[in-house]
Enzyme design. Structure first.
Site, mmCIF file in Angstrom:
data_model
loop_
_atom_site.group_PDB
_atom_site.id
_atom_site.type_symbol
_atom_site.label_atom_id
_atom_site.label_comp_id
_atom_site.label_asym_id
_atom_site.label_seq_id
_atom_site.Cartn_x
_atom_site.Cartn_y
_atom_site.Cartn_z
ATOM 1 N N SER A 233 0.709 -0.990 0.058
ATOM 2 C CA SER A 233 0.216 -0.011 -0.128
ATOM 3 C C SER A 233 0.857 1.294 -0.239
ATOM 4 C CB SER A 233 -0.834 0.031 1.113
ATOM 5 O OG SER A 233 -0.264 -0.566 2.332
ATOM 6 N N HIS A 263 -1.990 -9.100 1.931
ATOM 7 C CA HIS A 263 -1.515 -7.776 2.680
ATOM 8 C C HIS A 263 -2.621 -7.499 3.825
ATOM 9 C CE1 HIS A 263 0.149 -4.074 3.428
ATOM 10 N NE2 HIS A 263 0.005 -3.311 2.472
ATOM 11 N N HIS A 309 6.049 -12.861 6.845
ATOM 12 C CA HIS A 309 6.107 -11.512 6.644
ATOM 13 C C HIS A 309 7.403 -11.681 5.589
ATOM 14 C CE1 HIS A 309 6.708 -7.296 6.937
ATOM 15 N NE2 HIS A 309 5.255 -7.227 7.416
ATOM 16 N N ARG A 318 3.747 -5.634 17.015
ATOM 17 C CA ARG A 318 2.208 -5.309 16.830
ATOM 18 C C ARG A 318 1.195 -6.485 17.196
ATOM 19 N NH1 ARG A 318 2.195 -3.293 10.844
ATOM 20 N NH2 ARG A 318 3.021 -5.399 10.531
ATOM 21 N N ASP A 364 -1.966 -9.094 11.661
ATOM 22 C CA ASP A 364 -3.254 -9.532 11.491
ATOM 23 C C ASP A 364 -3.523 -10.757 12.107
ATOM 24 O OD1 ASP A 364 -3.556 -7.452 9.501
ATOM 25 O OD2 ASP A 364 -2.442 -8.683 7.777
HETATM 26 N N1 NMX Z 1 1.424 -19.914 5.271
HETATM 27 C C1 NMX Z 1 1.789 -20.925 4.438
HETATM 28 N N2 NMX Z 1 2.715 -20.648 3.433
HETATM 29 C C2 NMX Z 1 3.516 -19.568 3.748
HETATM 30 C C3 NMX Z 1 3.244 -18.538 4.579
HETATM 31 C C4 NMX Z 1 1.945 -18.898 5.589
HETATM 32 N N3 NMX Z 1 1.603 -17.779 6.339
HETATM 33 N N4 NMX Z 1 3.816 -17.598 4.646
HETATM 34 C C5 NMX Z 1 4.793 -17.664 3.470
HETATM 35 N N5 NMX Z 1 4.439 -19.097 2.850
HETATM 36 C C6 NMX Z 1 4.776 -19.795 1.785
HETATM 37 C C7 NMX Z 1 5.080 -18.731 0.594
HETATM 38 O O1 NMX Z 1 3.436 -18.740 0.090
HETATM 39 C C8 NMX Z 1 5.749 -19.243 -0.348
HETATM 40 O O2 NMX Z 1 5.392 -20.516 -0.972
HETATM 41 P P1 NMX Z 1 5.804 -20.751 -2.649
HETATM 42 O O3 NMX Z 1 7.283 -21.170 -2.759
HETATM 43 O O4 NMX Z 1 4.948 -22.089 -2.730
HETATM 44 O O5 NMX Z 1 5.273 -19.604 -3.338
HETATM 45 C C9 NMX Z 1 7.041 -19.655 0.593
HETATM 46 O O6 NMX Z 1 6.552 -19.841 1.761
HETATM 47 C C10 NMX Z 1 8.051 -18.522 0.736
HETATM 48 O O7 NMX Z 1 7.376 -17.296 0.987
HETATM 49 P P2 NMX Z 1 8.214 -16.280 1.698
HETATM 50 O O8 NMX Z 1 9.231 -15.831 1.181
HETATM 51 O O9 NMX Z 1 8.297 -16.812 3.104
HETATM 52 O O10 NMX Z 1 7.071 -15.127 1.956
HETATM 53 P P3 NMX Z 1 6.938 -13.758 1.138
HETATM 54 O O11 NMX Z 1 7.742 -12.618 1.402
HETATM 55 O O12 NMX Z 1 6.946 -14.110 -0.505
HETATM 56 O O13 NMX Z 1 5.393 -13.262 1.421
HETATM 57 C C11 NMX Z 1 3.620 -12.886 2.814
HETATM 58 C C12 NMX Z 1 4.970 -12.832 2.519
HETATM 59 C C13 NMX Z 1 3.223 -12.197 4.194
HETATM 60 C C14 NMX Z 1 2.982 -12.592 1.949
HETATM 61 C C15 NMX Z 1 3.453 -14.310 3.331
HETATM 62 O O14 NMX Z 1 4.164 -14.770 4.427
HETATM 63 C C16 NMX Z 1 1.947 -14.890 3.391
HETATM 64 O O15 NMX Z 1 1.376 -15.078 2.427
HETATM 65 N N6 NMX Z 1 1.184 -14.851 4.688
HETATM 66 C C17 NMX Z 1 0.153 -15.338 4.879
HETATM 67 C C18 NMX Z 1 -0.901 -13.905 4.604
HETATM 68 C C19 NMX Z 1 -0.648 -12.743 5.647
HETATM 69 O O16 NMX Z 1 -0.592 -12.846 6.824
HETATM 70 N N7 NMX Z 1 -0.480 -11.510 5.205
HETATM 71 C C20 NMX Z 1 -0.256 -10.193 5.941
HETATM 72 C C21 NMX Z 1 1.016 -9.787 5.901
HETATM 73 C C22 NMX Z 1 0.987 -8.561 6.817
HETATM 74 N N8 NMX Z 1 0.038 -7.459 6.456
HETATM 75 O O17 NMX Z 1 -0.913 -7.002 7.142
HETATM 76 O O18 NMX Z 1 0.021 -7.015 5.422
HETATM 77 C C1 MLT Z 2 2.141 -3.853 6.727
HETATM 78 O O1 MLT Z 2 1.921 -3.621 7.965
HETATM 79 O O2 MLT Z 2 2.312 -3.001 6.051
HETATM 80 C C2 MLT Z 2 2.420 -5.257 6.579
HETATM 81 O O3 MLT Z 2 3.095 -5.887 7.893
HETATM 82 C C3 MLT Z 2 3.147 -5.741 5.425
HETATM 83 C C4 MLT Z 2 4.671 -5.348 4.937
HETATM 84 O O4 MLT Z 2 5.127 -4.651 5.787
HETATM 85 O O5 MLT Z 2 5.038 -5.731 3.980
#
Ligand code: NMX
Ligand code: MLT
Length: 430
Positions: A233, A263, A309, A318, A364
């Site tokens: 964002s 996100h 993350h 947080r 979250d």
């Molecule tokens: N559950 C299952 N798999 C996960 C998770 C999770 N919570 N987090 C990461 N992975 C997987 C990810 O999908 C990826 O799989 P693949 O290789 O098959 O594509 C692998 O682990 C490597 O990902 P990372 O490098 O650890 O994570 P990345 O930096 O790409 O993404 C998030 C970060 C936050 C998008 C990811 O951890 C996620 O999808 N979490 C769940 C959604 C979430 O909670 N998002 C909120 C973030 C905070 N916010 O408010 O924005």
């Molecule tokens: C945020 O608060 O924006 C989330 O934790 C996602 C991020 O920092 O990438």
């Protein structure tokens, strides 16, 4: 000078000079490199943005102007807004001045309600929220003054003006969306005696006999305010504003990114996950049931919402602050207890799976269960709350970028053929 604008006016010349001097004297210093993996991998770890409002350290989380977020949890969101922008916590007088600015601008224009009422009833609350901000663009001072020929040196003043107008109105807009979308009745006008966060709680119209819901809303608004410059964002908002699109366009665009399940929408997904667990196991599941449910989720190819993350490598502070609030206010609440059990089990499960680089909870994972406890059970609304708070960070970054005269964002892209050719040339040379 006490007012926010006055304090910024004192600081802006120094900020500009510092940026100019660093660019001039050290412009060739290399601060990052980019690999093929990073080009294909969401630019993870590439340093290519400057953001002074806050930083996120992998091993300790959000730090706002040198202050870890955990130390700011008791502060009002208005104090945080002042801190994000100026690097200082406001004096009592300066705080009162910001609060008065916001109070005077809080009235939501009636055309916003007309537009929202005309939207399909099943529009997502985030679509309504982003649309409401976009329609208020007609009142943009930045746009008017740009058309009148405003000089570059005062862009930040017009950006501040629009930001104050927007931030003042967002709790009323967001609370009105809640009441309209879920059939709770007409919007409730703000109470001029209340602070910004408490007013949001008040305008939602939920019962709050002991004032703890207000406390939660203040905390919620403080904890979600900013997360440096590279999250979806913030980066979106920055890119859009760099074209000199005004703050309404830029924040609305940023919120459309926040509405993604990876996100900000993860807070909605998280509560859905918890409520499904509670329904399936008629209460708090045993650790064995929870363990199996989490593995089934992963095996079906889904993520565990609220965990992982892109930058953090520890439990999000947080999350810790929300958990502490819940432990004080509703330790026996079933939904809170499930969140607590997930925290006890899921990091190990994610580690065993071995994919997520960060197995720990992010913000979250805990925010929704507290809202749920206070009767805000409509979880597809949760990202709107995140958005109201995050508007403070997006606007602060945008105002500072206009003050610094940041240029239009325009990185270079290359084709897959270019990458293939470059990789082959390097291999031949080696
Ligand atoms: N559950 C299952 N798999 C996960 C998770 C999770 N919570 N987090 C990461 N992975 C997987 C990810 O999908 C990826 O799989 P693949 O290789 O098959 O594509 C692998 O682990 C490597 O990902 P990372 O490098 O650890 O994570 P990345 O930096 O790409 O993404 C998030 C970060 C936050 C998008 C990811 O951890 C996620 O999808 N979490 C769940 C959604 C979430 O909670 N998002 C909120 C973030 C905070 N916010 O408010 O924005
Ligand atoms: C945020 O608060 O924006 C989330 O934790 C996602 C991020 O920092 O990438």
């Amino acid at each position: 000078m006490v007012g926010l604008k006055g304090r910024l006016a004192e600081q802006v010349p120094g900020l500009r000079e510092q940026g100019r001097a660093l660019g001039k004297e050290h412009g060739d210093v290399v601060i990052s490199k980019v690999t093929v993996a990073q080009a294909y991998g969401g630019m993870r770890g590439v340093i290519g943005l400057v953001c002074d409002t806050s930083v996120v350290e992998p091993d300790c989380g959000l730090i706002i102007r040198g202050r870890p977020i955990g130390t700011l949890a008791e502060r009002l969101p208005e104090e945080i807004f002042y801190l994000l922008l100026t690097g200082e916590l406001p004096s009592a007088e300066a705080l009162a001045s910001v609060q008065e600015e916001l109070r005077q601008r809080a009235q939501v224009p009636s055309y916003v309600w007309d537009v929202l009422k005309a939207m399909p009833a099943d529009s997502h609350p985030m679509t309504m929220f982003s649309t409401a901000i976009l329609v208020m663009e007609r009142d943009s001072v930045f746009r008017r003054r740009y058309n009148e020929g405003m000089g570059k040196d005062v862009y930040w003043e017009a950006a501040l003006e629009d930001s104050l107008e927007m931030i003042a109105k967002l709790p009323g807009v967001a609370a009105g969306i809640y009441r309209m979308h879920y059939g709770k009745g007409d919007p409730i006008p703000p109470d001029p005696k209340l602070d910004w966060g408490a007013n949001y709680a008040y305008m939602l119209g939920l019962p709050d006999p002991d004032g703890e819901f207000r406390n939660l809303m203040r905390l919620y608004m403080t904890l979600h305010c900013d997360h440096e410059g590279g999250n979806v964002s913030a980066f979106t908002c920055h890119t859009v504003a760099s074209a000199l699109s005004n703050p309404y366009y830029a924040v609305s665009a940023g919120l459309n990114g926040l509405a993604g399940p990876l996100h900000g929408l993860a807070n909605q997904e998280c509560l859905k996950f918890v409520v499904e667990l509670r329904e399936k196991f008629s209460g708090v599941p045993t650790d064995e049931d929870l363990y199996k449910f989490a593995w089934d989720t992963l095996k079906s190819g889904h993520v565990i919402p609220g965990y992982g993350h892109a930058v953090l490598r520890v439990t999000d502070p947080r999350f810790t602050a929300f958990l502490a609030f819940g432990a004080r206010v509703c330790p026996n609440d079933e939904v809170f207890r499930i969140v607590d059990r997930i925290f006890a089990l899921v990091p190990d499960i994610l580690r065993q799976q071995g994919k997520a680089k960060d197995p720990w909870p992010n913000v979250d994972a805990a925010s929704g269960c507290l809202l749920y406890h206070f009767g805000l059970t409509e979880f597809d609304y949760y990202t709107v709350l995140f958005g109201v708070s995050r508007a403070m960070g997006m606007c602060s970054q945008l105002i500072l970028n206009r003050a610094l005269g940041s240029p239009i964002v325009r990185p270079k892209s290359v084709s897959t053929d270019w990458i293939r050719g470059t990789v082959s040339k390097k291999a031949e040379a080696a």
